[in-house]
Design an enzyme around this catalytic site. Structure first.
Site, PDB file in Angstrom:
ATOM      1  N   TYR A 171       0.837  -1.212   0.000  1.00 17.36           N
ATOM      2  CA  TYR A 171       0.000   0.000   0.000  1.00 17.36           C
ATOM      3  C   TYR A 171       0.873   1.265   0.000  1.00 17.36           C
ATOM      4  O   TYR A 171       0.631   2.214  -0.766  1.00 17.36           O
ATOM      5  CB  TYR A 171      -0.886  -0.064   1.240  1.00 17.36           C
ATOM      6  CG  TYR A 171      -1.834   1.073   1.453  1.00 17.36           C
ATOM      7  CD1 TYR A 171      -3.031   1.147   0.746  1.00 17.36           C
ATOM      8  CD2 TYR A 171      -1.556   2.064   2.397  1.00 17.36           C
ATOM      9  CE1 TYR A 171      -3.919   2.186   0.979  1.00 17.36           C
ATOM     10  CE2 TYR A 171      -2.441   3.092   2.632  1.00 17.36           C
ATOM     11  CZ  TYR A 171      -3.621   3.153   1.916  1.00 17.36           C
ATOM     12  OH  TYR A 171      -4.499   4.182   2.148  1.00 17.36           O
ATOM     13  N   LYS A 175       1.096   4.194  -2.725  1.00  9.65           N
ATOM     14  CA  LYS A 175       0.726   5.568  -2.355  1.00  9.65           C
ATOM     15  C   LYS A 175       1.888   6.546  -2.567  1.00  9.65           C
ATOM     16  O   LYS A 175       1.668   7.720  -2.899  1.00  9.65           O
ATOM     17  CB  LYS A 175       0.235   5.608  -0.913  1.00  9.65           C
ATOM     18  CG  LYS A 175      -1.117   4.903  -0.697  1.00  9.65           C
ATOM     19  CD  LYS A 175      -2.211   5.484  -1.580  1.00  9.65           C
ATOM     20  CE  LYS A 175      -3.606   5.236  -1.049  1.00  9.65           C
ATOM     21  NZ  LYS A 175      -4.647   5.727  -1.984  1.00  9.65           N
TER      22      LYS A 175
END
Ligand SMILES: NC(=O)c1ccc[n+]([C@@H]2O[C@H](COP(=O)([O-])OP(=O)(O)OC[C@H]3O[C@@H](n4cnc5c(N)ncnc54)[C@H](O)[C@@H]3O)[C@@H](O)[C@H]2O)c1
Length: 301
Positions: A171, A175
């Site tokens: 993640y 990001k």
């Protein structure tokens, strides 16, 4: 419904719940027409359900606004293209793309599976690239045809990406990639009248309620309502923000900051090509450099 986004047409991805739902409602309150996209899946990205997108459309319509639902998977090339086309076909134009959809598959690196890595990279990184790519082509075409473009892309990064959070290599990498994508796309699309910015939000949604935020005292929960993530995004969507581009905003509930990106730190001239000869100088510049940020974005102790 009238305000700072009067007459603008906006797409919000992942808008059936949480932060994206708030963006959509506030955009409509401020006069925008909204394409509410949501696949309606579970938090790990599995499954689908047309309900969440349609519910937000119904809420907007009940308030007197204009909205239409879309249930395409934004991480698919064709789905993203259909989404952009739907805005243009239904509302006659596109002004704002808000890339917000996301999933979580947290795991420590030692145990992370290939599927957990691939799914998170796909939804976040390709799910930002694919709609942006189709929207950018539309705006370039408009600009070349001599039509005035005042376009906006607003992406969704995360404190996990720009500062780093344990258990989220997949993640966080996606990001951080979205933050870099934002800076580069801003440089490329300025010539067509399009700004590109990102937010790194923190708010109480289904994504964070099991990560400790659900246990916060009531007044802190109020401060972390996803409702407070929407104002900066809706302002960025408005014509007034046209001089702001390539920025990442940290929006932690009601606390709004500009995140400051990577910079070159203390520098040395290599004395030779001998790696062993570097030791003292590298230790010195590391000790002189600003520390990395902690998860709140302040210098790590
Ligand atoms: N809540 C936070 O504190 C926080 C922190 C940092 C970043 N974010 C980011 O903010 C965004 C919104 O998160 P949220 O907290 O509102 O979560 P959420 O789970 O409430 O909402 C995300 C929505 O995206 C939709 N979605 C997922 N994959 C999709 C796909 N392929 N196509 C279309 N829709 C899809 C889901 O169905 C869901 O409704 C995400 O990008 C998330 O990573 C949230």
């Amino acid at each position: 419904m009238s305000g700072i986004c009067d007459g603008r047409v906006a797409i919000v991805t992942g808008a059936g719940r949480g932060i994206g739902r708030e963006h959509s409602l506030m955009l409509a309150e401020q006069g925008a027409k909204v394409v509410v996209n949501d696949l309606g899946g579970s938090m790990d990205g599995t499954g689908d359900d047309a309900g969440p997108a349609q519910q937000v459309v119904d809420e907007i319509t009940a308030m007197g606004g204009e909205a239409v639902a879309n249930t395409d998977d934004i991480s698919s090339w064709d789905g993203a293209e259909r989404l952009i086309n739907q805005a243009v076909e239904h509302f006659g134009r596109l002004d704002v793309l808000i890339n917000n959809a996301g999933i979580l598959r947290d795991r420590m690196l030692t145990n992370m599976t290939e599927a957990e890595w691939d799914a998170v990279i796909q939804v976040h990184l390709k799910g930002t690239f694919a709609p942006s790519r189709h929207a950018a082509a539309y705006w370039r075409e408009q600009s070349k045809a001599g039509n005035e473009v005042d376009g906006r892309i607003i992406n969704t990064s995360s404190p996990s990406g720009i500062y780093g959070n344990v258990g989220q290599t997949n993640y966080g990498a996606a990001k951080a990639g979205i933050a870099s994508f934002t800076i580069i796309a801003a440089k490329e699309l300025g010539r067509y009248g399009v700004t590109v910015n990102a937010i790194a939000p923190a708010a109480l949604t289904r994504m964070t309620e099991n990560l400790g935020m659900g246990q916060l005292p009531e007044e802190q929960k109020e401060r972390m309502s996803p409702r407070y993530i929407a104002p900066i995004v809706v302002w960025l969507a408005s014509a007034d923000s046209k001089d702001v581009t390539g920025r990442v905003f940290d929006v932690s509930g009601r606390a709004l900051s500009v995140s400051e990106g990577w910079h070159r730190g203390p520098t040395i001239e290599l004395p030779s090509d001998d790696p062993a000869a570097l030791a003292d100088d590298v230790k010195r510049i590391v000790s002189e450099a600003r520390p990395n940020a902690n998860m709140s974005g302040y210098d790590e102790e």
